[in-house]
Design a protein around this motif. Sequence first.
Motif, PDB file in Angstrom:
ATOM      1  N   ALA A  59      45.323  -2.144  -6.978  1.00  0.00           N
ATOM      2  CA  ALA A  59      45.935  -1.502  -8.140  1.00  0.00           C
ATOM      3  C   ALA A  59      47.254  -0.888  -7.711  1.00  0.00           C
ATOM      4  CB  ALA A  59      45.004  -0.444  -8.728  1.00  0.00           C
ATOM      5  N   ILE A  60      48.098  -0.595  -8.663  1.00  0.00           N
ATOM      6  CA  ILE A  60      49.407   0.010  -8.388  1.00  0.00           C
ATOM      7  C   ILE A  60      49.331   1.521  -8.562  1.00  0.00           C
ATOM      8  CG2 ILE A  60      51.844   0.069  -9.033  1.00  0.00           C
ATOM      9  CD1 ILE A  60      50.914  -2.583  -7.828  1.00  0.00           C
ATOM     10  N   ALA A  61      49.907   2.229  -7.600  1.00  0.00           N
ATOM     11  CA  ALA A  61      50.006   3.689  -7.711  1.00  0.00           C
ATOM     12  C   ALA A  61      51.063   4.012  -8.761  1.00  0.00           C
ATOM     13  CB  ALA A  61      50.368   4.303  -6.366  1.00  0.00           C
ATOM     14  N   THR A  62      50.624   4.419  -9.931  1.00  0.00           N
ATOM     15  CA  THR A  62      51.561   4.660 -11.030  1.00  0.00           C
ATOM     16  C   THR A  62      51.959   6.124 -11.166  1.00  0.00           C
ATOM     17  OG1 THR A  62      49.618   4.647 -12.503  1.00  0.00           O
ATOM     18  CG2 THR A  62      50.940   2.646 -12.390  1.00  0.00           C
ATOM     19  N   ARG A  63      51.237   7.014 -10.481  1.00  0.00           N
ATOM     20  CA  ARG A  63      51.643   8.417 -10.475  1.00  0.00           C
ATOM     21  C   ARG A  63      51.120   9.077  -9.214  1.00  0.00           C
ATOM     22  NH1 ARG A  63      49.756  13.285 -14.588  1.00  0.00           N
ATOM     23  NH2 ARG A  63      51.185  14.886 -13.776  1.00  0.00           N
ATOM     24  N   THR A  64      52.028   9.688  -8.457  1.00  0.00           N
ATOM     25  CA  THR A  64      51.659  10.392  -7.225  1.00  0.00           C
ATOM     26  C   THR A  64      52.410  11.714  -7.159  1.00  0.00           C
ATOM     27  OG1 THR A  64      53.428   9.409  -5.871  1.00  0.00           O
ATOM     28  CG2 THR A  64      51.333   8.195  -6.004  1.00  0.00           C
ATOM     29  N   GLU A  65      51.883  12.607  -6.372  1.00  0.00           N
ATOM     30  CA  GLU A  65      52.538  13.892  -6.134  1.00  0.00           C
ATOM     31  C   GLU A  65      52.131  14.364  -4.742  1.00  0.00           C
ATOM     32  OE1 GLU A  65      52.078  18.261  -7.992  1.00  0.00           O
ATOM     33  OE2 GLU A  65      52.761  16.729  -9.434  1.00  0.00           O
ATOM     34  N   GLY A  66      53.083  14.287  -3.794  1.00  0.00           N
ATOM     35  CA  GLY A  66      52.742  14.613  -2.419  1.00  0.00           C
ATOM     36  C   GLY A  66      51.695  13.655  -1.902  1.00  0.00           C
ATOM     37  N   ARG A  67      50.586  14.198  -1.441  1.00  0.00           N
ATOM     38  CA  ARG A  67      49.500  13.350  -0.952  1.00  0.00           C
ATOM     39  C   ARG A  67      48.382  13.204  -1.980  1.00  0.00           C
ATOM     40  NH1 ARG A  67      48.980  13.951   5.652  1.00  0.00           N
ATOM     41  NH2 ARG A  67      50.893  12.766   6.024  1.00  0.00           N
ATOM     42  N   LEU A  78      47.099  11.126  -5.013  1.00  0.00           N
ATOM     43  CA  LEU A  78      47.194   9.906  -5.804  1.00  0.00           C
ATOM     44  C   LEU A  78      46.596  10.214  -7.165  1.00  0.00           C
ATOM     45  CD1 LEU A  78      47.663   6.823  -6.105  1.00  0.00           C
ATOM     46  CD2 LEU A  78      45.394   6.505  -5.078  1.00  0.00           C
ATOM     47  N   ILE A  79      47.453  10.368  -8.175  1.00  0.00           N
ATOM     48  CA  ILE A  79      46.997  10.849  -9.486  1.00  0.00           C
ATOM     49  C   ILE A  79      46.521   9.705 -10.363  1.00  0.00           C
ATOM     50  CG2 ILE A  79      47.640  12.162 -11.538  1.00  0.00           C
ATOM     51  CD1 ILE A  79      49.839  13.492  -9.804  1.00  0.00           C
ATOM     52  N   GLU A  80      47.273   8.608 -10.406  1.00  0.00           N
ATOM     53  CA  GLU A  80      46.904   7.502 -11.278  1.00  0.00           C
ATOM     54  C   GLU A  80      47.020   6.168 -10.553  1.00  0.00           C
ATOM     55  OE1 GLU A  80      49.309   7.549 -14.771  1.00  0.00           O
ATOM     56  OE2 GLU A  80      48.388   9.361 -15.609  1.00  0.00           O
ATOM     57  N   PRO A 100      43.238   7.567 -14.386  1.00  0.00           N
ATOM     58  CA  PRO A 100      42.909   8.496 -13.311  1.00  0.00           C
ATOM     59  C   PRO A 100      42.447   7.739 -12.060  1.00  0.00           C
ATOM     60  CG  PRO A 100      42.030   9.284 -15.387  1.00  0.00           C
ATOM     61  CD  PRO A 100      42.571   7.908 -15.653  1.00  0.00           C
ATOM     62  N   ALA A 101      43.021   8.089 -10.922  1.00  0.00           N
ATOM     63  CA  ALA A 101      42.760   7.335  -9.691  1.00  0.00           C
ATOM     64  C   ALA A 101      41.277   7.304  -9.344  1.00  0.00           C
ATOM     65  CB  ALA A 101      43.568   7.938  -8.546  1.00  0.00           C
ATOM     66  N   ILE A 102      40.577   8.413  -9.591  1.00  0.00           N
ATOM     67  CA  ILE A 102      39.165   8.448  -9.220  1.00  0.00           C
ATOM     68  C   ILE A 102      38.344   7.468 -10.055  1.00  0.00           C
ATOM     69  CG2 ILE A 102      38.553  10.343 -10.761  1.00  0.00           C
ATOM     70  CD1 ILE A 102      37.191   9.559  -7.209  1.00  0.00           C
ATOM     71  N   ASP A 103      38.766   7.200 -11.287  1.00  0.00           N
ATOM     72  CA  ASP A 103      38.033   6.244 -12.122  1.00  0.00           C
ATOM     73  C   ASP A 103      38.079   4.848 -11.514  1.00  0.00           C
ATOM     74  OD1 ASP A 103      37.553   8.346 -13.799  1.00  0.00           O
ATOM     75  OD2 ASP A 103      38.888   7.670 -15.418  1.00  0.00           O
ATOM     76  N   GLY A 127      41.547  14.436 -11.866  1.00  0.00           N
ATOM     77  CA  GLY A 127      41.053  13.082 -11.666  1.00  0.00           C
ATOM     78  C   GLY A 127      41.814  12.279 -10.647  1.00  0.00           C
ATOM     79  N   GLY A 128      42.602  12.963  -9.853  1.00  0.00           N
ATOM     80  CA  GLY A 128      43.315  12.294  -8.780  1.00  0.00           C
ATOM     81  C   GLY A 128      42.505  12.306  -7.491  1.00  0.00           C
ATOM     82  N   ILE A 129      43.086  11.735  -6.447  1.00  0.00           N
ATOM     83  CA  ILE A 129      42.455  11.705  -5.129  1.00  0.00           C
ATOM     84  C   ILE A 129      43.449  12.243  -4.117  1.00  0.00           C
ATOM     85  CG2 ILE A 129      41.394  10.271  -3.345  1.00  0.00           C
ATOM     86  CD1 ILE A 129      40.809   8.189  -5.508  1.00  0.00           C
ATOM     87  N   GLU A 130      43.050  13.291  -3.410  1.00  0.00           N
ATOM     88  CA  GLU A 130      43.883  13.785  -2.320  1.00  0.00           C
ATOM     89  C   GLU A 130      43.605  12.952  -1.082  1.00  0.00           C
ATOM     90  OE1 GLU A 130      44.539  17.845   0.298  1.00  0.00           O
ATOM     91  OE2 GLU A 130      43.926  18.034  -1.806  1.00  0.00           O
TER      92      GLU A 130
END
Length: 392
Positions: free
Chosen positions: A208-216, A218-220, A225-228, A278-281
């Motif tokens: 999948a493509i990382a469509t939203r991140t912030e620092g470390r 992974l939000i989407e 939501p990345a966790i989904d 719902g992101g993943i650190e």
Amino acid sequence: MDIATSFSAFHASEHAVSDAIRKLKSKIINPKLILAYFSENYDEKLIQQVLTAEFPNSQILGCSSCQGVMTDEGYNRGEGIALWAMCDYEGAFGSAIVSTNQSPYDMARQALLRAIDNSGRPGELPALILLHSSPGHEEEVIQGIEDELGIPVPIIGGSAADDHVIGNWKLFTHEQRCKEGVGLCVFYPSCNVSYSFHSGYASLGMSAIATRTEGRELIELNHRPAIDIYQEWIGQPLSGENSIVSRSSLNPLGRIAGKVHDLPYFKLSHPLKVTQRGGIELFANVDEGEELFFMEGTEERLITRAGRVIDSAFDICSASQELDPIGGITIYCAGCMLRVQDRMEEVAHYVNKAMHHMPFVCPFTFGEQGQFVGGENAHGNLMISAVLFHRD
């Protein structure tokens, strides 16, 4: 030229470091470089002071390791101090730490310049850089080193670790101590050097493509939501949990670092915990737009792959020279170690065999750095990095 190691499991810092030094001195004389790896319960100030007093002419770099350390004497669980020393009268070494309020990028550049100055080889490119920084900004640190040198000199390293990921890691040289900073050592050895950096995990084909991140974080992934997405891949409910370090250790996320004969090799990111949105650190940075692959490993692979990584380091240079190893350094991920902790003696066996039973040291770290076969220096998780030193 010679390499030697020693280890002590005494609980008291003064007894452990004195015992390790006594054993080391019985094997090697006047080392130019000493590396120290130790569990978080030891007093790094005392270790630094005793080592500096006993070896006033040596460059020293110390780094804490997660729940023990491994050497050619075997796997040492729980606590202990391991020393690794190199005597090379024609070579040179320099270590340094920078711990300031500046960016990790700037601290890395300053640490590199200070280490080169301490080596007495100003203006010369080192053959190898050993990197031990505090966890969190390793990609910036590598970028700072490479920008300062202008050429991607091979890096081997591991981020300082503690026993339970609560920030009790420690770093020191003969000059300085810190908890947060960049420590490194530059090598100008008179021998040949070979190295290898691998993950040992395989892609299962889902990505999948990382469509939203912030620092470390992974939000989407694919605008969800990345966790989904990750839960669908791993086939387990995780959204109600905080730490997922253990459950994700066999299924990290991979990014293609390069290809050999059209076959990709990956750098890994280990999921740490689920965030409130719902992101993943992660333990490594991911940029928006990067493709992430669902990776899989097995405990059997974690046990045998350290030996295979070292064999790979032999293979890389064996075509052009006859190898006569005198020792090495291996970096093994703490997350992998914890996953197979009850079988780490088997890991030690495979590493010893691959090292031709020469002296080596292996800390357990919270991030691994190395140079891939394509020449890319990178930071990853759940990986193994190795360097071997060979007589000419």
